[in-house]
Design a protein around this motif. Structure first.
Motif, PDB file in Angstrom:
ATOM      1  N   LEU A 188       0.841  -1.205   0.000  1.00 25.71           N
ATOM      2  CA  LEU A 188       0.000   0.000   0.000  1.00 25.71           C
ATOM      3  C   LEU A 188       0.868   1.244   0.000  1.00 25.71           C
ATOM      4  O   LEU A 188       0.507   2.278   0.536  1.00 25.71           O
ATOM      5  N   PHE A 214       1.529   3.380  -2.225  1.00 25.07           N
ATOM      6  CA  PHE A 214       0.971   4.595  -2.846  1.00 25.07           C
ATOM      7  C   PHE A 214       0.056   5.369  -1.900  1.00 25.07           C
ATOM      8  O   PHE A 214      -0.156   6.561  -2.069  1.00 25.07           O
ATOM      9  N   ASN A 215      -0.514   4.642  -0.906  1.00 20.46           N
ATOM     10  CA  ASN A 215      -1.585   5.232  -0.090  1.00 20.46           C
ATOM     11  C   ASN A 215      -1.017   6.100   1.029  1.00 20.46           C
ATOM     12  O   ASN A 215      -1.359   5.922   2.190  1.00 20.46           O
TER      13      ASN A 215
END
Ligand SMILES: *[C@@H]1O[C@H](CO)[C@@H](O)[C@H](O)[C@H]1NC(C)=O
Ligand SMILES: *[C@@H]1O[C@H](CO)[C@@H](O)[C@H](O)[C@H]1NC(C)=O
Ligand SMILES: *[C@@H]1O[C@H](CO)[C@@H](O)[C@H](O)[C@H]1NC(C)=O
Ligand SMILES: *[C@@H]1O[C@H](CO)[C@@H](O)[C@H](O)[C@H]1NC(C)=O
Ligand SMILES: *[C@@H]1O[C@H](CO)[C@@H](O)[C@H](O)[C@H]1NC(C)=O
Length: 638
Positions: free
Chosen positions: A158, A160-161
């Motif tokens: 994750l 990118f988050n």
């Protein structure tokens, strides 16, 4: 078994070179062996100055730790790091006290010491349950660091988050390596205190503790070997790329910039697209056309005409209201509303500030020709930011500098590549990266050639290749550039070999790397299609990566429906990328696209950190059993 029979020899030296922490550990094994040799000598041990000699050796080894450059401890905030950090703090606390005592002992002028003080210190290192003996702290640390690796490996999915990794601008691979070095150095410090404590015990007390010390050494060698083994496994599973996440608020000129007016929605009456002012055709006839004038100063007099090619016209409705944009805007129209209510773009108040609204009606000419207003695209290089520099961004190789960061900037109407660079030292360490402000040039400068110095995007040549380029093991990043490959902007990196142990770049081996695959190769590049894209800045969410290696995409116009095709997408991410905002060794870079479904997204650069897997080794010292009587060596395995 007496420890005097053990000697450490560097028979196994990995060809790749050791990480700083592994190097410190193997240096300690030598110190440890030398000091036990002394302590096991009865005459030396009872000379009355033995503890002073030991103190000197410890202080000297501390100097070795201090002067070995190593990656700084990661500034991790999350709970992953709490447990290891707690153990490291315990070790550091004990180490400060221990070192202070040893310093005073080594230089009696620095303050007096007593053997009682020494014995308390030894107890605190070896057995004091309240303070946690160092052996226990080491094994806790070895356990908790494995959990930290697991958490990092999970978090990478994750990334990118707005993950912590992304916020720190670090690849999971680099972070694991830095955690390893931090933890492994703390372990050596704890272990050094233990061994020196037993040596001091031999001097101040009568019992023989060599067996205990030997067992502890076996445990330590096994434990560190296991940690190194697990670290290599974690490193080989960890991604080595990093890129910027989305800011909460996208700001033009700060987090992104735009190619402008490449293919822009443009209203033109067919009467102005014919030399003889006829209106004999339909809009769709004008797939590539030009403007030839402004018939009777109708709506055409209210807008600047398209001086380039007019492309892909189509008919929507005869009558409409057009809200034209402020002259400073890159847009031609805020919105277009047809009589039946169908609107292109988002209808807003059309005030003087925003623009002006006009009633635009198609007309009949001589009752046979319908002079329709068509919705077309205008490809006009005047007033359009559509240039890409083809010059490379390079580090100062002669001064042994490497690329540690990358960014794209827009100056004038052109996008330029920039780097941060840093001096490469030994063991893969680099100095603080500095941004290099390479000379900005313009397409209108003299001695600047299209196709050589820069590329102009246009309807026929507006593709950009999306590639990940990683140099082979043992190579570092020196330069990158765009070049033209067919009609595509194609990304390239230049990398060279270096000597890990000395940090010297070997310039002769430097080479450009690229993915020369095209749309018409045997295994063609795949096209990343943008279908009626909306503006990427509308979303405040973190945007996932949308592209993969060996793809390409074209710059195009935004959706007619959502934006009256006024904007060019994708936008270009101009956030700088630099590991920890400070720089680290890199072995590659790439171009990618981040977008939510239906959005034009952002074109962005990414980086690949150096692959450290081969530099993590805990068993660089092989111990031998030395038989004093026969003078022969045999292997001992712990
Ligand atoms: C153990 O450490 C604690 C805290 O530093 C200290 O108060 C205690 O006296 C120590 N115990 C021994 C047996 O040295
Ligand atoms: C991203 O993070 C936010 C907040 O931490 C969370 O609510 C959201 O579910 C995450 N998105 C994904 C795809 O995991
Ligand atoms: C360390 O681990 C490796 C496997 O990773 C093994 O081959 C080697 O024998 C071990 N060395 C010691 C001293 O335990
Ligand atoms: C190193 O890891 C491999 C793979 O998990 C394992 O088979 C091996 O036993 C490990 N060696 C040591 C010394 O832990
Ligand atoms: C890094 O190097 C190791 C050992 O050579 C290899 O197994 C691993 O796949 C490499 N990792 C990457 C991301 O290339």
């Amino acid at each position: 078994m007496k420890l005097s029979w053990l000697i450490g020899l560097f028979t196994f030296v990995p060809t790749y070179g050791l990480s700083p922490a592994d190097k410190i550990r193997s240096k300690f094994y030598v110190t440890e062996w030398q000091q036990w040799e002394h302590v096991n000598n009865f005459g030396w041990r009872t000379s009355g100055v033995a503890d002073i000699e030991l103190a000197k050796a410890f202080v000297k080894f501390n100097g070795e730790i201090q002067k070995t450059p190593r990656p700084p401890a990661p500034a991790l905030r999350s709970s992953w790091w709490q447990q290891p950090q707690l153990q490291i703090q315990r070790i550091e606390g004990m180490y400060r006290t221990f070192l202070q005592y040893m310093r005073r002992r080594a230089e009696p002028s620095a303050g007096s010491t007593s053997s009682a003080e020494c014995l308390t210190l030894i107890r605190n290192v070896l057995t004091n349950r309240t303070r946690a003996p160092m052996s226990e702290v080491i094994s806790k640390l070895q356990g908790s660091v494995l959990k930290t690796y697991q958490n990092i490996l999970q978090a990478q999915h994750l990334y990118f988050n707005r993950s912590q990794l992304c916020e720190m601008q670090v690849s999971p691979h680099q972070l694991i390596y830095d955690v390893y070095n931090t933890v492994a150095v703390a372990e050596v410090k704890a272990y050094a205190m233990m061994q020196f404590s037993w040596m001091l015990k031999m001097i101040f007390e009568t019992g023989d503790v060599t067996a205990v010390a030997l067992k502890a050494r076996g445990d330590f060698v096994r434990g560190t070997n296991m940690t190194a083994n697990e670290t290599r496994i974690a490193l080989s599973h960890a991604k080595s790329d990093l890129y910027r996440c989305d800011p909460i608020r996208h700001t033009q000129g700060e987090s992104y910039d735009e190619v402008t007016r490449l293919l822009q929605g443009y209203i033109e009456n067919e009467v102005d697209m014919t030399k003889d002012n006829s209106c004999a055709e339909k809009c769709s006839y004008y797939s590539v056309a030009k403007n030839y004038g402004c018939f009777q100063d109708k709506f055409c007099a209210r807008q600047s005409s398209c001086k380039g090619n007019i492309i892909d016209c189509h008919f929507v409705e005869s009558d409409m209201t057009v809200c034209t944009s402020n002259y400073r805007s890159n847009r031609r129209y805020e919105w277009v509303k047809y009589v039946n209510g169908h609107t292109l773009g988002k209808e807003t108040n059309c005030s003087v500030e925003n623009g002006k609204s006009y009633r635009v009606q198609s007309w009949w000419r001589w009752l046979v020709w319908h002079c329709s207003y068509c919705m077309c695209l205008c490809d006009d290089p005047a007033d359009s930011d559509r240039y890409f520099s083809l010059r490379e961004a390079t580090s100062d190789i002669q001064s042994n500098k490497v690329v540690t960061g990358v960014r794209i900037i827009k100056r004038g109407r052109m996008f330029h590549l920039q780097i941060s660079q840093a001096t490469l030292f030994k063991e893969g360490l680099v100095s603080q990266g500095n941004w290099v402000l390479n000379k900005i040039f313009s397409n209108t400068d003299r001695n600047v050639e299209e196709g050589i110095d820069y590329h102009t995007l246009n309807y026929r040549s507006r593709a950009i290749d999306l590639d990940d380029l990683v140099a082979p093991d043992g190579y570092v990043l020196l330069m990158y550039r765009f070049r033209l490959l067919g009609a595509h902007l194609n990304f390239n990196i230049r990398a060279t070999k270096f000597d890990y142990k000395s940090g010297r770049l070997s310039i002769d081996s430097s080479t450009w790397l690229s993915n020369d695959n095209t749309e018409i190769s045997a295994n063609p590049r795949s096209r990343l299609e943008l279908s009626r894209p909306s503006l990427p800045t509308l979303s405040t969410a973190a945007i996932p990566v949308n592209s993969r290696h060996d793809q390409f995409m074209e710059f195009t116009h935004s959706s007619f429906e959502a934006d009256a095709a006024q904007t060019t997408v994708p936008f270009i991410d101009i956030q700088p990328i630099q590991v920890y905002r400070r720089g680290a060794l890199l072995s590659g870079a790439g171009v990618m696209h981040r977008a939510e479904p239906g959005s034009g997204g952002f074109l962005a650069l990414k980086l690949f950190t150096y692959n450290y897997t081969n530099h993590v080794h805990a068993d660089s010292t092989v111990y031998h059993h030395y038989d004093k009587l026969t003078g022969t060596y045999t292997h001992i395995r712990f």
